[in-house]
Enzyme design. Sequence first.
Site, PDB file in Angstrom:
ATOM      1  CG  ASP A 274     -17.109  23.545  27.260  1.00 44.75           C
ATOM      2  OD1 ASP A 274     -15.977  23.204  28.374  1.00 44.75           O
ATOM      3  OD2 ASP A 274     -18.222  24.097  27.635  1.00 44.75           O
ATOM      4  CE  LYS A 275     -16.111  18.525  32.459  1.00 45.11           C
ATOM      5  NZ  LYS A 275     -17.542  18.519  32.871  1.00 45.11           N
ATOM      6  CB  THR A 276     -19.575  21.701  31.652  1.00 45.57           C
ATOM      7  OG1 THR A 276     -18.472  21.399  32.376  1.00 45.57           O
ATOM      8  CG2 THR A 276     -20.847  21.757  32.427  1.00 45.57           C
ATOM      9  CD  GLU A 544     -20.801  19.787  46.806  1.00 48.19           C
ATOM     10  OE1 GLU A 544     -21.588  20.868  46.680  1.00 48.19           O
ATOM     11  OE2 GLU A 544     -19.530  20.134  47.550  1.00 48.19           O
ATOM     12  CG  ASP A 732     -15.478  20.346  35.828  1.00 45.76           C
ATOM     13  OD1 ASP A 732     -15.207  20.577  37.001  1.00 45.76           O
ATOM     14  OD2 ASP A 732     -16.352  19.745  35.569  1.00 45.76           O
ATOM     15  NE  ARG A 832     -10.408  24.110  38.590  1.00 47.00           N
ATOM     16  CZ  ARG A 832     -11.520  24.497  38.829  1.00 47.00           C
ATOM     17  NH1 ARG A 832     -12.172  25.120  38.342  1.00 47.00           N
ATOM     18  NH2 ARG A 832     -12.314  23.853  39.932  1.00 47.00           N
ATOM     19  CE  LYS A 838     -12.505  26.470  27.770  1.00 50.72           C
ATOM     20  NZ  LYS A 838     -13.858  26.205  27.821  1.00 50.72           N
ATOM     21  CG  ASN A 861     -17.091  28.815  29.218  1.00 52.01           C
ATOM     22  OD1 ASN A 861     -18.183  28.797  28.836  1.00 52.01           O
ATOM     23  ND2 ASN A 861     -16.181  27.865  29.598  1.00 52.01           N
TER      24      ASN A 861
END
Length: 1178
Positions: A274-276, A544, A732, A832, A838, A861
């Site tokens: 995973d990334k995040t 942001e 993401d 996405r 996955k 997830n």
Amino acid sequence: METERYKKVKWQELRVGDIVHLSNNETVPADILLLRTSDTQGVCYIDTCDLDGETNLKRREVVRGFEEMQSIFVPSKFVSRVEADAPTTKLYRFHGALIHPTGERVPISTECLLLRESRLKNTDYIEGIVVYAGHETKSMLNNSGPRYKRSQVEQQMNIDVIWCVIILLILCVVGAIGCRMWLSSFTNFPVPYLPVDKLNPNLDSLWIFWTYIVILQVMIPLSLYVTIELCKILQVFHIHNNVDLYDQETNKQTECRAMNITEELGQIQHIFTDKTGTLTENKMIFRRCVVNGSDYNHPPSELEKMYSKPGAPAPPLIPNDNLSNDMTQLTQAAYLTPHAQRIQEFLVVLAICNTVIVGAAPHRDLMNASGIIEVQQMGSSPANLKHAKQRQKLLATSTATTTTTILNGPAAIQQQQPVSIPADRYIRLAESRSVTPSPPPNLLFALPAQSHQPTLSPISSSAESSPNSESESPSPPMKNKALSNSISPTGRAKAVINSKITSIATFLNTKTQGKRLKLPSSKTETIYRTADGRPLYEAESPDELALVNAAYSYDCCLLNRSANQILVSMPMAGATKEYEILKVLPFDSSRKCMSIVVRQIGSQEIVLYTKGADSSIMPVLVPCSHNSPEGILREQTQQELDRYAREGLRILVMAKRTLNSADYTDWWARHQEIEMSLENRERRLRDSFAKLESNLTLLGATGIEDRLQEGVPETIASLLSAGISVWVLTGDKPETAINIAYSAKLFTQQMELIRLTARSRDAAETAINFYLTDMENDKTTSTLCYGQTLRRKQRALVVDGKTLTFILDPKSKLILPFLRLAKRCASVLCCRSTPLQKAYLVKVVKEELNLRTLAIGDGANDVSMIQMADVGVGISGQEGMQAVMAADFTLPRFRYLERLLLAHGYWCYDRLSRMILYFFYKNAAFVFLIFWYQLYCGFSGSVMMDQMYLMLYNLIFTSLPPLAIGVYDKRVPEDLLLKNPYLYKNGRLSEAYRPHDFWLILLDALYQSLVIFFVALCAYAESDVGIWEFGTTITASCLFANLVHCAIEIRSWTVLHVLSIVVSLGSFYLFSIVYNSVCVNCFGVLSTYWVIFVCFSSAVHWLVILLSTVVAVLPRLLLTTVRISLCPDDSTKVILQSKRERSRGEGLLVTWSRSTSASSIYRITDYGSKNQIITTIT
């Protein structure tokens, strides 16, 4: 029931159609359609980290038409019908309609759906209707469930155990046939040593078959399974207690939650990550910006180190001096230069072109612990009393609708309120159901500020309570039919400034340390701030948040935001601007930008501010010539953006467009029609947004660094060097994921980027075949005219979630072509992707390519992916414990994966493989010895060894050496394994335990058993030696040969290895001495009294042991020596090289200088390090 009340139920009792009431920080128990929120505009915020791994806040809105009903919505009066899609696994897709009794159809989408496992944030409460419940929710459909995992070593061992059973049956059948043939030869005279006159060879051979099953059952290594479990337990113990796998910052250690697959860590061929939260800390750092072609750098500072711990807020930005000087000119000059105007507007875009909200007071629900909606008392005016009676009448109406609420526990925090404060929505009864600060983490202090204006009229919630208490401050008059007081034009900006403020220009009257706002207030609520005094911003995305913090550092501060207004303080002393939000154009992966249409209060000018990817913004700028000032400015900006990209920064371009009121009104009317339509709604919305986002004026651009976890690039590089393929699967956005891939060194600038973004099955097939053909052509044409081969350019593959939907569909038959394409790419990035996608990717790679896989993640997830992989690793991060609970191994940070695989994984696989082979060898050698004796006893099933030796040989005499090999033997030291990742191929290619190794070890056992038996037979030939002395000598010879064989297998001698061999020999002779000297007739077996002492006094006994041991192990010793000398493997080469370096470093090299009369002494202090000066003698 006298009043309507909610009922507290378990999640499993929820049914479709139930109305659910949730409070702030509670987890959504089902997929819920949003009908009411505590916000008057019908807005709430959720955290979806357990679904897609993103820890940012996402905005959700009530169904269209319910905004005006927020204060009068009564669940019992909800009679509309909901039509929705059938349950699917697609997290980002939901379509349906809300059908009112009048027949009106209102379209609903993901913007008004709260998914199960998301968490309510920055919202007092919400109410909604359950659309999907239980196993039909999207999160549950994406959970593939648990799976029992077995390592490949264990599977191979089970096959070899079956071969052992077959060999045992063959030996028993041969013995039975031999017995029958031997007995059949005695037809005319009695059988020697058997007192039976008449024998039945067929029947006796059948009994002998089962006798052999009993005496040769050692061939089936049942004790091997016990030994393996002991080895794995001890391996897990050492992994747990490895200090190098402990993270001091998080105070967490590596844990093994699955005991049966430790050796699988050394055989990983494919990693899915995973990334995040796994690769990144999900913290964006503002690094660079370019305005008017001028670059402003913000290099790393010492202050950032104070915020580097996991869970810490984003570090404050140290302003750039050049930019600060330009900002100073803004406040001192009599007029603004064009450059200053552009900088000012650039900062405004950073502050307002987002969905960031300012964290305010603790959130308190209106429902008490009894499930009754409380109504505050604010006054006894006739209007209030009238609406109170109306509300009370509505609430008293009986209903058949089932209402539910999910409670997490009692009140979390009770805030003290001054006695003079009137009751409003932030004041609760003593039995308050949910009083939760938002958000609680990382706050060092809270600052009281601002007055709060009540939003609900005084309505009694029961017959006993009446709205007769008076408020000390009158309520503003009602503005519409809602039963709540209307919000002032500044909306929730009143959460930051005094509601009685008459002049916004005097708002920032004092600017103190940390920019704390000193506001006159008689009524206070709490505004949370970080340690340095910054407002606590909550954003939908970390980038942001970085932009808003950057604007704050330059005195352009976002003070507050409501659904319709934004309040911003400007870089001029005491100046503030208030904007009316006309429309927010949300980000989507097709447009790759986000826009906001605003009108400044007091002005009629309508402005569109846009931020997005350079590939989206640059083409839609106002056309201009290259030689014009604007064209030169764009070229300078593009050069800076190219430099940002090379540095791996996330690029966002800021632009604006001034809109004509008539043009905007026409666009808005057409856009409203599109929003109400159902056909091709998404495409038409994108086209509508594109019409507005055109003819833009460039303001500037930013470069943001997505901070990776410490050691991630080095870890990925090491894993790639070990020959392990690494795929990143993330939910993401593609742009974000690609930037992270570059930062993590998964992608390099030299790689050719291949992007699969098909929107149909045929398009996906065409794209895959095109790239495969292109690669084939590139392969055949990569030869120079001089016969030299060109180095083919590496490729990186990027796939989005919609394309994966077509590829992973079994009916599409695109899985194998996609895997062929992916195998030819150096790295793969899937964006996405849903949790089920996955897991399915892991499945197809594991099954179609027959590779051993590892999946690593930190959120809910990732659970399906973790469970589907051969090895699942959970990061004990900030996204809950679901990934950890589903994982086989738990790591505190991603960087520890390198040591876990390359060191512990290598050891576990190598140790266990060699221990299993050694176990097969020693058992087979012992069984063959018994079988050779049957040739000389007429296949009668007699055994020359004592029965106690047969039982204790595996249990005690040879139990410790396998443990020593399986737990403590190090074929290669840890530092060399980490410095030479390619050594990992020993396990990745299964070189330590191959299928033919079993047969080689059996041949070795066969040879050694022949040597041991026939050397003893020849030595005792023509002698009167007894059967027990003969058997004891063979047993001792076999034990010595096994232990010497173990000594040859051991790669790193320690005290434990020596003790294992010594204890094995000692236990044999100690038991023999005690047993042969005490037991004359023990355990009901034949007596071997005093046999061992007879053996001790016999020279033949010792000579047989010496000769048989040497001859038995000599071939293995010679082969090992020749192999290491002539063709050593990689691990041997590395060890020999390190020994040579250490031997060279042990000699001191002393150099004298005649001029200075000084000497310098050098010594190599570490493997592979350069000569280091230890000391200087003068």
